[in-house]
Structure formats: structure tokens, C-alpha cells
Scaffold this active site. Structure first.
Site, PDB file in Angstrom:
ATOM      1  N   ASP A  30       0.842  -1.195   0.000  1.00 12.52           N
ATOM      2  CA  ASP A  30       0.000   0.000   0.000  1.00 12.52           C
ATOM      3  C   ASP A  30       0.876   1.243   0.000  1.00 12.52           C
ATOM      4  O   ASP A  30       1.974   1.227   0.562  1.00 12.52           O
ATOM      5  CB  ASP A  30      -0.915   0.008   1.233  1.00 12.52           C
ATOM      6  CG  ASP A  30      -2.118   0.920   1.058  1.00 12.52           C
ATOM      7  OD1 ASP A  30      -1.951   2.153   1.152  1.00 12.52           O
ATOM      8  OD2 ASP A  30      -3.222   0.408   0.811  1.00 12.52           O
ATOM      9  N   ARG A 158     -19.658  -8.339   3.302  1.00 13.41           N
ATOM     10  CA  ARG A 158     -20.518  -7.302   3.857  1.00 13.41           C
ATOM     11  C   ARG A 158     -19.780  -6.615   4.994  1.00 13.41           C
ATOM     12  O   ARG A 158     -19.242  -7.286   5.882  1.00 13.41           O
ATOM     13  CB  ARG A 158     -21.823  -7.906   4.389  1.00 13.41           C
ATOM     14  CG  ARG A 158     -22.679  -8.599   3.335  1.00 13.41           C
ATOM     15  CD  ARG A 158     -23.759  -9.428   4.005  1.00 13.41           C
ATOM     16  NE  ARG A 158     -23.180 -10.521   4.784  1.00 13.41           N
ATOM     17  CZ  ARG A 158     -23.867 -11.314   5.596  1.00 13.41           C
ATOM     18  NH1 ARG A 158     -25.170 -11.109   5.758  1.00 13.41           N
ATOM     19  NH2 ARG A 158     -23.276 -12.286   6.256  1.00 13.41           N
ATOM     20  N   LYS A 213     -20.514 -10.577  -9.799  1.00 19.16           N
ATOM     21  CA  LYS A 213     -20.500  -9.657  -8.657  1.00 19.16           C
ATOM     22  C   LYS A 213     -21.548  -8.563  -8.823  1.00 19.16           C
ATOM     23  O   LYS A 213     -22.315  -8.253  -7.902  1.00 19.16           O
ATOM     24  CB  LYS A 213     -19.106  -9.039  -8.499  1.00 19.16           C
ATOM     25  CG  LYS A 213     -19.025  -7.910  -7.457  1.00 19.16           C
ATOM     26  CD  LYS A 213     -19.467  -8.377  -6.070  1.00 19.16           C
ATOM     27  CE  LYS A 213     -19.539  -7.231  -5.072  1.00 19.16           C
ATOM     28  NZ  LYS A 213     -18.237  -6.712  -4.683  1.00 19.16           N
ATOM     29  N   GLY A 266     -27.107   1.784   1.524  1.00 18.49           N
ATOM     30  CA  GLY A 266     -25.988   2.699   1.277  1.00 18.49           C
ATOM     31  C   GLY A 266     -24.702   1.893   1.267  1.00 18.49           C
ATOM     32  O   GLY A 266     -24.696   0.719   0.910  1.00 18.49           O
ATOM     33  N   CYS A 269     -20.769  -0.518  -1.648  1.00 14.90           N
ATOM     34  CA  CYS A 269     -21.019  -1.474  -2.733  1.00 14.90           C
ATOM     35  C   CYS A 269     -22.313  -1.222  -3.497  1.00 14.90           C
ATOM     36  O   CYS A 269     -22.273  -0.953  -4.698  1.00 14.90           O
ATOM     37  CB  CYS A 269     -21.033  -2.902  -2.170  1.00 14.90           C
ATOM     38  SG  CYS A 269     -19.413  -3.472  -1.619  1.00 14.90           S
ATOM     39  N   ARG A 335     -20.023   5.917   3.874  1.00 13.84           N
ATOM     40  CA  ARG A 335     -20.211   6.122   2.438  1.00 13.84           C
ATOM     41  C   ARG A 335     -21.651   5.829   2.034  1.00 13.84           C
ATOM     42  O   ARG A 335     -22.167   4.756   2.285  1.00 13.84           O
ATOM     43  CB  ARG A 335     -19.234   5.241   1.649  1.00 13.84           C
ATOM     44  CG  ARG A 335     -17.821   5.762   1.649  1.00 13.84           C
ATOM     45  CD  ARG A 335     -16.875   4.821   0.935  1.00 13.84           C
ATOM     46  NE  ARG A 335     -16.630   3.604   1.703  1.00 13.84           N
ATOM     47  CZ  ARG A 335     -15.797   2.641   1.302  1.00 13.84           C
ATOM     48  NH1 ARG A 335     -15.146   2.759   0.150  1.00 13.84           N
ATOM     49  NH2 ARG A 335     -15.612   1.573   2.057  1.00 13.84           N
TER      50      ARG A 335
END
Length: 430
Positions: A30, A158, A213, A266, A269, A335
Site C-alpha cells: 500500500d 458485507r 458480482k 448505502g 457497494c 459512504r
């Protein structure tokens, strides 16, 4: 096996920690040095139940993090787990994926043995084959199918149950085009298949895996919106929507999951993925009417909630508590939280807003720095004229005498979690 994971967000960190739990040697790559330090210190950089324990257990042993792409050279396969945010038209922004593919390709130029590159990020069909593969080829000077392979392994995690979802999947989807790639994927996922009790393993092409997906999330989002649409109709007739939805959920063709009507969906995803597949369909000349209707219903639910408040009083000058700021319980992710349009409209209407959430307050503070934030639900209710329940945290179900500290004691419940009681002007959204 030795695995490298490019990206350390919700998906990347969870996948890395879970692969380490399964016995693989894993390195997270990262660009954020703070995230790298956090993982190496044994601390998960995100709030996700069960993740802290896994990172703490495996950091310094089977799990480490670095900013150096050279770490990829000592691994057998690389998973790309990077964000694919939405552009203004709903299409996905592949900027991070393209940059990572180029950096990965430059690194793989120095690798002599076979390597598998797996797209973990959610991308529209053909992206892995037509964007990721060619980028790596160009940067590495190597050829897909000869020197390295590409594959697609969508995630079905999830937030709030991501660790549980990874280690106990309903299905594992593997997309590739060569037997060598499938053999490598089989070896990677063999410990998971054994641990999870042999869940179905779907082997397909990369584009089919990418579409699975989107189809998965689009179906679930549409199911929630249909439940909300039906619940809205129930409310117009004075019908208890919970009894109706519970009953239809007993039909094996329908099922009870994702029939919880309320304020809507919300998160990172459903909104992004439905927007992306709608935009992708339109780019090919097809108008996805059902999916667009699902989005429209979802967008209207916060407005319906505010209309119920407006039936009581003009919010201008009133103190309104918004209980729940994360998009769902069990996460600090805000988000596309349904609390955001609630707060935005209340502020624009002149309300004095106070927000509360067990874990997401600081994230929402960055979005709305000028509203008040309480340290508990009880504190948020003190002198409030109304309370809007936006997230179904369990602690809100336990509220009782705390409502006595309100002024006008109006409660609009967007998740049907608060118990109706004497002395409250209570109304559920559905």
C-alpha cells in the site's frame, strides 16, 4: 502459498488477514505509510469485527505490510484490491487499478517464474482481460497466458461481517481462461474450501466472474427497494408491512433475507455497483429500467422520512437528533449513508442537528463539521424536539426513559427498531 495483496482498504486488509489465517504467507502492498505501520504493529486500519484479532495474531508472522512493490517478486500470486470509485456518470474510475497494474507490471519484469494476477476489485465485464492484462503486459514486456496469467475472484464481503463472510462463504467464484490459472487458484483456495465445509466453487471466465458480482449486488439492492416500495404501499393503506414482508419471506422462491424495509441501502457497494452496471449497460445502448427504478426508490426514502417530520413541525430552529451515522450497524463506514441526505436537508431547513453513532462519529464529522455530535444516544436526545433513527444499532432498541429528556418527543424510526411507548409521538417510516 505466498500471496501479495495490492491495497489495504476494507477488502484488501480483510482478504490479507483471512488468507494469513488460512495458512498462507501474505504481504500487503500500500502507498499509505500509516496503514503499513498499523498493520505491521498488529492493528487493523479499519473498524471491522474480528479483523483486529486476525491482524494482531498474524502480523510479524504470516502477515506483513510494505510500500515496496518489490515484495511481489517473492510471491506466487497477486490480488488487486483497490478502490474503483464512481465517476459523475456512475461509471467506475479505474485510475487506481491502472496505476497499480502498471506498477505491478514494472515489478514483474524482473520475475523469471510464473505469476498469477487476480482482480479482486469490483470492475465491469471485460476490465480484467481488456484493461488490467494489457497494462501489465505493456509494463512488464511479458505476455498473458505465457509468462503470467490473469484471473478474477470477486468478493462478497458485507461490512460488519466481512471476516465471517470470507471464512464462511456461500460460494467462491473463480474466473480465468487457462488451466494453469485455475490450478493456482485451486491451491490458494483449498484451505478455505476445506475450512468452510466445501461451499460451491464456480469456475467461469473472467468477464462472467466480473458480471456475477454486479448481478449479485444489483439483485439484492433491487430486492431491498422492492421491499421498500411494497412497505410504502402498505403504509398508505394502514397495513403492517412487517407482517406482510415476513409472510412473503416464508416462500422459498423469495426468502427472508434483504426484506427489511426502511430507510434504504448505502455503503461502498450497492450504490456504486448499481450505478456502475447501469452506466455500463447504457454505454452499450441498453436502458436497465428495473435497476434504475431500484435506485429511484432508494433515493426517495430519506425524503419520505423528512416529510413525516414536516407533518409535525417546521424543522427551522428545532433541535433534531439523528441516531445512527454509519450506513449500517457494525461498521464506521459512512459512504452513501442514509443519514447524509437526512442531515443535509435538515441543515438546509435551518434545524439544529445533533448526531450520534457508536463508531462513525469522527468520519461523519469530516463530512459535517458544523453540526453537534453527542457522546451517547441519551445525550443526543436531551432537549431534542425530534429524533430520526437512521441506523439500526442494537443500542437504539434499548432506549426507553431516555426519550423523556426530549422536548416534543417526536421519533421517526427509519429502521423500525425503537419500541413504541406511551408518551412518544412515534411513527415508523414503513
Amino acid at each position: 502459498m505466498k500471496l501479495s495483496i495490492i491495497g489495504s482498504g476494507y477488502v484488501g486488509t480483510t482478504v490479507a488477514a483471512c488468507f494469513a489465517e488460512l495458512g498462507h504467507d501474505v504481504v500487503n502492498v500500500d502507498i499509505d505509510e500509516d496503514i503499513v505501520r498499523s498493520i505491521n504493529a498488529g492493528n487493523a486500519p479499519i473498524h471491522e469485527p474480528g479483523l483486529d484479532e486476525l491482524v494482531e495474531t498474524h502480523a510479524g508472522d504470516r502477515l506483513r505490510a510494505t510500500t515496496d512493490y518489490e515484495a511481489v517478486l517473492d510471491t506466487d500470486a497477486t490480488f488487486l484490491a483497490l478502490p474503483t470509485p464512481s465517476n459523475e456518470d456512475g461509471s467506475i474510475d479505474l485510475g487506481a487499478m491502472k496505476a497499480a497494474a502498471a506498477s505491478l507490471g514494472e515489478t514483474l519484469a524482473a520475475k523469471d517464474d510464473y505469476h498469477l494476477v487476480v482482480t479482486k476489485s469490483t470492475v465491469v465485464p471485460t476490465t480484467t482481460a481488456e484493461v488490467i492484462g494489457p497494462r501489465i503486459e505493456e509494463a512488464s514486456g511479458k505476455t498473458v497466458g505465457d509468462d503470467f496469467d490473469i484471473a478474477m475472484n470477486p468478493e462478497f464481503l458485507r461490512e460488519g461481517t466481512a471476516v465471517e463472510d470470507f471464512l464462511g462463504p456461500d460460494k467462491i467464484v473463480l474466473g480465468a481462461s487457462t488451466e494453469r490459472a485455475f490450478d493456482c487458484l485451486d491451491e490458494i483456495f483449498a484451505p478455505l474450501v476445506e475450512r468452510a465445509g466445501n461451499p460451491p466453487v464456480v469456475k467461469t471466465g473472467t468477464s462472467e466472474a466480473e458480471m456475477i458480482k454486479y448481478a449479485n449486488n444489483a439483485f439484492l439492492a433491487s430486492k431491498i427497494s422492492l421491499a421498500n416500495d411494497l412497505a410504502n404501499i402498505c403504509k398508505e393503506f394502514g397495513v403492517d408491512s412487517t407482517e406482510v414482508l415476513d409472510a412473503i419471506g416464508l416462500d422459498s422462491r423469495i426468502g427472508s433475507s434483504f426484506l427489511g424495509a426502511g430507510l434504504g441501502w448505502g455503503g461502498s457497494c450497492f450504490p456504486k455497483d448499481t450505478a456502475a452496471i447501469i452506466a455500463a449497460a447504457r454505454s452499450r445502448g441498453y436502458e436497465p429500467r428495473v435497476l434504475q427504478a431500484a435506485v429511484d426508490v432508494n433515493d426517495e426514502q430519506p425524503t419520505r422520512m423528512l416529510d413525516l417530520l414536516a407533518d409535525r413541525f417546521d424543522p427551522d430552529g428545532k433541535r433534531v437528533a439523528v441516531l445512527g451515522l454509519s450506513f449500517k450497524p457494525g461498521t464506521d463506514d459512512i459512504r452513501e449513508s442514509r443519514a447524509i441526505p437526512l442531515i443535509q436537508n435538515l441543515v438546509e431547513a435551518g434545524a439544529d442537528v445533533v448526531g450520534y453513532d457508536p463508531v462513525a462519529t469522527e468520519n461523519m464529522r469530516e463530512h459535517f463539521p458544523d453540526i453537534d455530535y453527542a457522546s451517547s444516544a441519551a445525550d443526543a436526545l436531551v432537549d431534542a424536539d425530534a429524533a430520526l433513527v437512521a441506523t439500526d444499532w442494537d443500542e437504539f432498541a434499548a432506549l426507553d426513559s431516555e426519550f423523556d429528556e426530549m422536548r416534543e418527543r417526536v421519533v421517526i424510526d427509519g429502521r423500525r427498531i425503537v419500541t413504541r411507548r406511551d408518551g412518544l409521538d412515534y411513527e415508523s417510516l414503513v
